[in-house]
Scaffold this active site. Structure first.
Site, mmCIF file in Angstrom:
data_model
loop_
_atom_site.group_PDB
_atom_site.id
_atom_site.type_symbol
_atom_site.label_atom_id
_atom_site.label_comp_id
_atom_site.label_asym_id
_atom_site.label_seq_id
_atom_site.Cartn_x
_atom_site.Cartn_y
_atom_site.Cartn_z
ATOM 1 N N ASP A 1 20.638 47.383 53.787
ATOM 2 C CA ASP A 1 19.795 47.646 52.630
ATOM 3 C C ASP A 1 19.712 49.173 52.459
ATOM 4 O O ASP A 1 20.040 49.912 53.387
ATOM 5 C CB ASP A 1 18.417 47.030 52.908
ATOM 6 C CG ASP A 1 17.355 47.503 51.953
ATOM 7 O OD1 ASP A 1 17.610 47.438 50.729
ATOM 8 O OD2 ASP A 1 16.276 47.929 52.420
ATOM 9 N N ASP B 1 16.877 51.300 50.232
ATOM 10 C CA ASP B 1 15.510 51.846 50.225
ATOM 11 C C ASP B 1 14.660 51.225 51.338
ATOM 12 O O ASP B 1 14.524 50.007 51.414
ATOM 13 C CB ASP B 1 14.849 51.583 48.866
ATOM 14 C CG ASP B 1 15.640 52.182 47.720
ATOM 15 O OD1 ASP B 1 16.023 53.359 47.831
ATOM 16 O OD2 ASP B 1 15.886 51.480 46.732
#
Ligand SMILES: [Mg+2]
Length: 180
Positions: A16, A18
């Site tokens: 991922d 953020d």
């Protein structure tokens, strides 16, 4: 946490963005490079993790594009900046996938839906989801990994410890230490 995970260099790492690589902005989006801050130990973690995996990709929901807050071109500027930082730290990312669509339409590309995983496997046919790790900081990341049969790793942020995951770590360097 289950028994120590035994990986080999045929495995794939899904990251991922953020809250995993860079600081997540609460109720806001990273719109430019000034708002992009690497999390502590993220660059060192990617440096240590990348040689352990055949393929390393980023999968990131960016509905800020669908909301017309930033453009594809502005996102590309942020991603070039991120990649420059990762390369300068001798880390490796093989591809970035992002979903620009609005959550309200529940698009296939938006985590927890599996679209970006399927897209990655089309580009890198060697990817085996059973030999893949999904690292993220939210429930949708863990569900994305679980739906594809991956091992899931939660990056703890002080508020998300209740989310189910196979492994929980404080940051990417902590994950590298766990795997090595
Ligand atoms: Mg995140």
């Amino acid at each position: 946490m289950h028994d120590k995970l035994a990986i080999d260099p045929s495995w794939t790492l899904f990251l991922d963005r953020d809250g995993t690589i860079n600081r997540r902005l609460i109720d806001d989006y990273v719109k430019n490079i000034e708002e992009f801050d690497f999390l502590p130990n993220a660059l060192e973690g990617i440096f240590e993790l990348s040689p352990l995996f055949d393929t390393v990709v980023i999968v990131t929901n960016q509905q800020c594009i669908g909301r017309e807050i930033i453009t594809h071109e502005e996102l590309a500027v942020v991603h070039n900046h991120m990649m420059d930082g990762i390369k300068a730290a001798h880390g490796r990312i093989d591809q970035i996938y992002y979903c620009p669509e609005l959550a309200v339409f529940d698009p296939i590309c938006r985590k927890p839906n599996p679209g970006m995983g399927i897209q990655a496997k089309e580009e890198f046919p060697n990817i085996d989801f059973e030999k893949s790790i999904m690292v993220g900081d939210t429930l949708s990341d863990m569900q994305f990994g679980q739906r594809l049969g991956m091992t899931t790793v939660l990056v703890l942020d002080g508020t998300n410890a209740n989310i189910e995951a196979d492994i929980k770590v404080s940051d990417l360097k902590n994950l590298a230490s766990y795997l090595i």
